[in-house]
Motif scaffolding. Structure first.
Motif, PDB file in Angstrom:
ATOM      1  N   GLN A 152      -7.715  -1.783   2.452  1.00 19.70           N
ATOM      2  CA  GLN A 152      -7.465  -2.486   1.229  1.00 19.70           C
ATOM      3  C   GLN A 152      -8.167  -3.854   1.206  1.00 19.70           C
ATOM      4  O   GLN A 152      -7.766  -4.625   2.321  1.00 19.70           O
ATOM      5  CB  GLN A 152      -6.001  -2.687   0.863  1.00 19.70           C
ATOM      6  N   LEU A 171      -8.309  -7.704   0.612  1.00 20.76           N
ATOM      7  CA  LEU A 171      -7.100  -8.760   0.473  1.00 20.76           C
ATOM      8  C   LEU A 171      -7.839  -9.691  -0.452  1.00 20.76           C
ATOM      9  O   LEU A 171      -9.102  -9.857  -0.772  1.00 20.76           O
ATOM     10  CB  LEU A 171      -6.950  -9.415   1.907  1.00 20.76           C
ATOM     11  N   GLU A 172      -7.031 -10.502  -1.173  1.00 25.35           N
ATOM     12  CA  GLU A 172      -7.275 -11.400  -2.084  1.00 25.35           C
ATOM     13  C   GLU A 172      -7.763 -12.688  -1.272  1.00 25.35           C
ATOM     14  O   GLU A 172      -7.024 -13.289  -0.294  1.00 25.35           O
ATOM     15  CB  GLU A 172      -6.098 -11.751  -2.967  1.00 25.35           C
ATOM     16  N   GLN A 228      -5.782 -15.902  -1.774  1.00 27.05           N
ATOM     17  CA  GLN A 228      -4.678 -15.887  -1.147  1.00 27.05           C
ATOM     18  C   GLN A 228      -4.586 -16.090   0.376  1.00 27.05           C
ATOM     19  O   GLN A 228      -3.778 -16.893   1.275  1.00 27.05           O
ATOM     20  CB  GLN A 228      -3.854 -14.538  -1.310  1.00 27.05           C
ATOM     21  N   VAL A 229      -5.691 -15.568   1.039  1.00 26.42           N
ATOM     22  CA  VAL A 229      -5.957 -15.753   2.517  1.00 26.42           C
ATOM     23  C   VAL A 229      -6.239 -17.064   2.900  1.00 26.42           C
ATOM     24  O   VAL A 229      -5.616 -17.635   3.572  1.00 26.42           O
ATOM     25  CB  VAL A 229      -7.024 -14.955   2.866  1.00 26.42           C
ATOM     26  N   ILE A 245     -13.255  -9.702   4.666  1.00 24.47           N
ATOM     27  CA  ILE A 245     -12.897  -8.603   3.435  1.00 24.47           C
ATOM     28  C   ILE A 245     -14.066  -7.791   3.041  1.00 24.47           C
ATOM     29  O   ILE A 245     -15.061  -8.257   2.556  1.00 24.47           O
ATOM     30  CB  ILE A 245     -12.436  -9.504   2.288  1.00 24.47           C
ATOM     31  N   THR A 263     -10.026  -4.614   5.178  1.00 23.11           N
ATOM     32  CA  THR A 263     -10.089  -5.880   5.481  1.00 23.11           C
ATOM     33  C   THR A 263      -9.932  -5.648   7.026  1.00 23.11           C
ATOM     34  O   THR A 263      -8.898  -5.042   7.506  1.00 23.11           O
ATOM     35  CB  THR A 263      -8.967  -6.677   5.020  1.00 23.11           C
ATOM     36  N   LEU A 297       0.073 -11.588   5.928  1.00 26.55           N
ATOM     37  CA  LEU A 297      -1.234 -11.417   5.071  1.00 26.55           C
ATOM     38  C   LEU A 297      -1.158  -9.957   4.473  1.00 26.55           C
ATOM     39  O   LEU A 297      -1.668  -9.813   3.228  1.00 26.55           O
ATOM     40  CB  LEU A 297      -2.495 -11.568   5.975  1.00 26.55           C
ATOM     41  N   ALA A 298      -0.811  -9.049   5.247  1.00 22.10           N
ATOM     42  CA  ALA A 298      -0.887  -7.735   4.910  1.00 22.10           C
ATOM     43  C   ALA A 298       0.449  -6.911   5.245  1.00 22.10           C
ATOM     44  O   ALA A 298       0.270  -5.997   5.904  1.00 22.10           O
ATOM     45  CB  ALA A 298      -2.030  -6.814   5.382  1.00 22.10           C
ATOM     46  N   GLN A 333       1.269  -2.888   5.252  1.00 22.86           N
ATOM     47  CA  GLN A 333      -0.010  -2.143   5.272  1.00 22.86           C
ATOM     48  C   GLN A 333      -0.273  -1.143   6.428  1.00 22.86           C
ATOM     49  O   GLN A 333       0.045  -1.902   7.453  1.00 22.86           O
ATOM     50  CB  GLN A 333      -1.105  -3.165   5.106  1.00 22.86           C
TER      51      GLN A 333
END
Lengths: 678, 375
Positions: free
Chosen positions: A124, A126-127, A130-131, A640, A645, A669-670, A673
């Motif tokens: 997926q 990641l934004e 956000q990261v 990403i 990711t 972060l994830a 996941q």
């Protein structure tokens, strides 16, 4: 071909010299050399080494510089190589370190990230924002790079860690340079080129030739000078191997007064010197102050330290008792001087040493303190009880001033003495204490001479001269025999025989004290009876002593002291002292009666321009070590892609912290996941 | 693991309370004593507030340890009421709080802790290990209290006698036990590896044995005034910094022993993993090296004031250099050459001998300027 070979050789040499292996070997050598320097006492007078090791080993050690390891050429060479090798090491690694500090390693490909031991891939994207926010929040700086359809966020933190390397290694170089500035290398070079030579003779300072003098503009020095109160100096002395140099000062140093204070326990509390610093040309006072241990005074870049103290030549007054003629006279002298001493036919030299105004002695804890009625306590219990209190109950007392001196006869043989000025009081009796030794290494053997009621030696000396005077022996023994008859100790017929025996005893005693009587007994009396006879002789001698004293008093026209316990003890002590004085070695007794103390103070003067350089290096070293161990350089990559990711992390130290932090980053972060199937 | 790094640990209520406590204590001290303090000392007071707050934040256990020790010590001072002889009559002082009683409690607690650590290690009993850990905390507390109370007691002997109790071999041995125990407790919590204590406490017990002998046989516990060379505020920082170094080198060497045993199949299953031991050993040497460097630099600065030069190749200085070189080389081969394993463990063990010689051997066998702790 040739050039290529040379080139390879130079490259290899460069590699070797800048390698850690070489540096570690040097450090090992340095450590070994340092150990030698601590095991072998450094900078002692050469005579001591000759005595300790013998001529053979001395002749080997001396050229190797083992008596001053830290200033020997080979030691300085090791240090120089260390500095050189460290410089090369810095030179070699500097570009790489700088590159590492600047770089974000944003060229990393997806594959290289997957090769890292700490990586994690999710299905997926990641934004990005956000990261980035997460990274900033945790102190990371980052750079973005578009790589095809993916965005790589390369982040890093703690790049200063790399500076730690530069800081520590340049610190070593800086410290060594500072040390070199303060070292005596220039002087060593001048010595080798024979421009300067150390003075080895003991001559007045003003007569020392230019060859052994160093000008006041000398970059750095560390020398000593000792001053008596009221005196001044414009030079200090630098020790160098077997000799010394005279270092001129840019000012005149004058000692006004030296102070010494003690705690009640007798330990020293304060050493301080009141000094003036005078202008070298005009003699005007530039600066005044008091220097103490731990509180030097810095004048004109020269630091003045309190280093030692002693007697600076005090005025002394003695009463001198000639042991041959029993004459009493006064003697005025000064400590640390020599004078002639005549006794009878013989000539002596009196070499007066140091006056010590305090002699504080710790006496053992008296065993009888506390209640004696208590049941016997075990030593452990006593120790436990005393371990409860932090205050010791040691007995200390000041035994007062002492004077030390030597009496040297015309054959050069010297005997050393230590005499106390104050009477030593024991059980209400007072004594004059004099210590004597024939060898410097041995301890003083002390003789106690009883003092009369005026605290003088006069009564004892009267007694001594009477009892040792053979012409008076008949007179003394007549009195003794008469008393014995009166007391019924002897019969009338035995009186003459008693007197004769008594005279014999006195004669033996006057020839050499108790040892003379003892050897007489050994020669003349069979062993079986010896003990009994010795007892009798002793009793006779003791009785005769009373009469000898009475006679002495009568001859001096003085009243006779009644023989009470005190007087009896006085006489017995006098007999012992008279006996001891046969082996005194000096023709006279010197009794210190007064002094005018002049103290001296020892100063160390240093000029060390490298000090601040060394401190700078030390600061660099500490910052460097801190950076190296406590800043961890972490790098994070978040790549990403449209559908996935990739997160990877590396650190300069592979520690558990890395595992933990990596897990925490992933968690943050994830969360939840699953790892993408590879 | 919630916190990523120090930077992100948030202030919690306990931190706020502790900070408040320290600040209030400092303000009260300021209020009462600021007229006695010179500028340096005022600076030191402000600096210690910052230092203590940071330390309590860095190691939360200190938020309890410092206030508790401080309050108990203040209680003891209150009981003394300015009269040293009350130490022998007042019940609490005589049996618990006078510095010597506290030292004896420290000794007993360290011995008990050692025994329990070994029971915990051999029987794999978590209870025994927890008790051992608690006893070590108590012993460290006793050591801390004894230091604080002794400092006060020295002033009761005489205003000119009073000084910080780090001035002779007896006093620094207690400091050694304190520093080593605290540092060990930090690693124990950080690595959740209590079985290491069995080994670390051995070296502390050895020091405790020495303290007992030194006190009972030599009466070394008596407070002596300071000779002029030691009358310097450098002493207050030079000596403790040195003992952080000595303490961590001692810990490292004992972990080296544990690692060597573990590698030979002895206690392997009972001790933390070989790598964990190596990791803690590295951390201990790293922190020790930093503090030893600081201590040596401080020593040089002191020497520049007291002996006329920052470096005189005095035996103590030279041996400090040798110790420094030794651990510098150790760290180089670990970090740059990547060495791991038995050789570093052996090296750390030998390092303790070098350190011990620099610490005690120099005073016993070599003469020099630094002869304050002779036996």
């Amino acid at each position: 071909m040739m050039t290529s070979n040379t080139h390879t050789f130079r490259r290899a040499l460069f590699d070797l010299l800048s390698s850690m292996r070489f540096a570690i070997s040097l450090l090992t050598l340095l450590a070994i050399a340092s150990i030698i320097g601590t095991v072998l006492k450094q900078n002692e007078p050469y005579v001591n080494y000759r005595v300790e090791f013998g001529d053979f080993w001395f002749s080997i050690f001396e050229p190797l510089g083992l008596f001053d390891v830290y200033h020997s050429i080979w030691f300085l060479l090791i240090l120089a190589f260390l500095v050189f090798s460290t410089c090369l090491c810095i030179w070699r690694h500097f570009p790489g370190v700088m590159r590492e500090i600047r770089s974000y390693r944003d060229k990393a490909s997806a594959n290289s990230l997957r090769l890292m031991s700490h990586h994690h891939e999710i299905n997926q994207p990641l934004e990005q924002e956000q990261v980035c926010q997460h990274l900033t929040e945790h102190g990371y700086r980052y750079r973005l790079r578009i790589d095809g359809d993916a965005t790589l966020i390369a982040a890093k933190k703690g790049s200063w860690q790399r500076l730690g390397y530069l800081f520590t290694h340049s610190a070593i170089v800086v410290i060594c340079i500072g040390g070199l500035m303060d070292g005596n290398l220039p002087l060593k070079v001048m010595e080798m080129l024979n421009i300067k030579t150390a003075e080895t003779r003991n001559v007045p300072q003003s007569q020392i030739p230019e060859m052994s003098r160093l000008a006041s503009n000398n970059l750095s020095f560390r020398g000593n000078v000792s001053l008596s109160e009221g005196s001044s100096a414009s030079v200090v002395f630098l020790n160098s191997g077997n000799g010394y140099f005279v270092q001129e000062l840019p000012f005149i140093l004058k000692l006004n007064k030296f102070h010494i204070e003690h705690y009640s326990t007798g330990m020293p509390k304060l050493f301080a010197s009141d000094i003036d610093v005078l202008d070298i040309k005009t003699g005007k006072v530039i600066q005044s102050g008091t220097i103490k241990v731990n509180h030097p005074l810095v004048v004109d870049g020269v630091a003045i330290y309190q280093a030692s103290f002693g007697d600076g030549g005090s005025g002394l007054e003695f009463v001198q008792w000639d042991l041959l003629s029993n004459a009493k006279s006064k003697l005025a002298a000064q400590s640390q001087t020599e004078l002639a001493l005549t006794a009878g036919q013989a000539n002596y030299r009196l070499e007066i040493g140091d006056l010590r105004p305090f002699n504080i002695e710790t006496l053992d804890k008296t065993a009888t303190t506390g209640d004696t009625s208590a049941v016997a306590v075990s030593p452990l219990q006593t120790a436990l009880a005393s371990a409860q209190s932090v205050q010791g109950d040691r007995n200390v007392r000041n035994l007062g001033p002492t004077i030390q001196f030597k009496v040297r006869d015309d054959r050069g043989q010297a005997v050393e003495y230590q005499n106390y000025m104050q009477p030593f009081i024991e059980n209400d009796s007072s004594y004059f204490i004099t210590g004597m030794r024939r060898e410097v290494a041995s301890a003083f053997a002390f003789t106690r001479i009883p003092l009369d009621q005026d605290m003088q030696l006069d009564a004892f000396m009267r007694f001594r001269s009477t009892i040792l005077n053979e012409h008076l022996h008949a007179d003394i023994t007549k009195r003794t025999a008469a008393k014995a008859l009166k007391a019924g100790g002897v019969s009338a017929s035995g009186e003459a025989q008693f007197a004769e025996i008594a005279e014999g005893v006195l004669f033996q005693f006057s020839q050499g004290g108790f040892p003379a009587i003892e050897s007489f007994l050994e020669k003349k009396v069979p062993q079986a009876e010896r003990q009994v006879v010795a007892q009798t002789y002793l009793k006779i001698l003791q009785s005769a002593a009373i009469d000898a004293m009475e006679l002495a008093q009568a001859q001096a026209g003085l009243p006779v002291t009644p023989t009470d316990n005190m007087q009896y003890r006085f006489l017995m002590d006098s007999l012992v002292a008279t006996s001891s004085l046969f082996d005194y070695g000096s023709p006279a007794i010197l009794q210190l009666t007064g002094f005018n103390e002049v103290k001296s103070s020892g100063f160390q003067l240093t000029r060390s321009p490298g000090k601040n350089v060394v401190y700078l290096g030390s600061l660099l070293l500490i910052i460097g070590i801190f950076c190296m161990f406590y800043i961890r350089e972490n790098r994070l990559w978040i790549r990403i892609s449209p559908h996935s990711t990739l997160i990877a992390m590396s650190s300069n130290r592979k520690t558990d912290d890395l595992n933990r932090e990596f897990a925490a980053h992933i968690e943050h972060l994830a969360p939840n996941q699953q790892q993408a199937p590879l | 693991m919630n916190s990523l790094s120090l930077k992100n640990r948030r202030f919690n209520t306990a931190d706020v309370l502790f900070t408040l406590f320290i600040v209030v204590t400092a303000l009260v001290s300021w209020q009462k004593y600021h007229s006695f303090l010179d500028y340096y000392e005022q600076g030191i007071l402000i600096g210690s507030v910052a230092g203590l707050c940071w330390f309590g934040w860095f190691w939360p256990a200190m938020r309890v340890f410092f206030p508790v020790c401080g309050i108990i010590a203040l209680g003891a001072i209150e009981l003394y009421a300015g009269d040293l002889s009350r130490g022998q009559t007042e019940f609490w002082l005589k049996y618990l709080l006078s510095s010597q009683s506290a030292v004896m409690w420290m000794c007993v607690l360290f011995f008990l802790a050692t025994i329990l650590y070994w029971i915990g290690l051999l029987r794999q009993s978590a209870t025994a290990l927890s008790i051992a850990s608690g006893l070590t905390w108590a012993a460290a507390g006793a050591a801390m209290i004894s230091k604080l109370v002794r400092w006060y007691e020295s002033y009761l002997i005489g205003a000119d006698v009073g000084h910080i109790p780090v001035s002779n071999l007896y006093e620094v041995f207690i400091l050694f036990c304190l520093m080593t125990a605290l540092m060990y407790l930090y690693y124990e919590a950080q690595f959740a590896a209590k079985t290491m204590g069995a080994f670390v406490l051995l070296v502390i017990s050895a020091a405790v044995g020495f303290i007992i002998w030194y006190s009972l046989d030599r009466q070394a516990h008596e407070i002596q005034p300071l000779i002029p060379a030691l009358q310097s505020w450098w002493m207050k920082i030079h000596v403790p910094a040195n003992f952080v170094g000595y303490g961590s080198f001692a810990i490292a060497s004992m972990l080296g022993v544990a690692q060597l045993l573990s590698a030979r199949g002895i206690l392997t299953n009972k001790l933390p993993s070989y790598d964990t031991l190596g990791e803690v050993m590295y951390k201990a040497i790293a922190v020790g090296f930093l503090f030893f460097t600081i201590a040596t630099v401080l020593g040089a600065m002191w020497a520049a004031d007291a002996w006329g030069g920052y470096w005189s190749w005095d035996p103590k200085e030279t041996w400090a250099l040798i110790v420094w070189l030794n651990y510098a080389a150790w760290l180089h081969v670990r970090l740059i050459k990547g060495w791991r394993g038995d050789i570093l463990a052996w090296w750390a063990v030998i390092g303790l001998f070098v350190t011990t010689f620099a610490f005690i051997g120099v005073n016993m066998f070599l003469s020099g300027l630094h002869s304050y702790g002779g036996l």
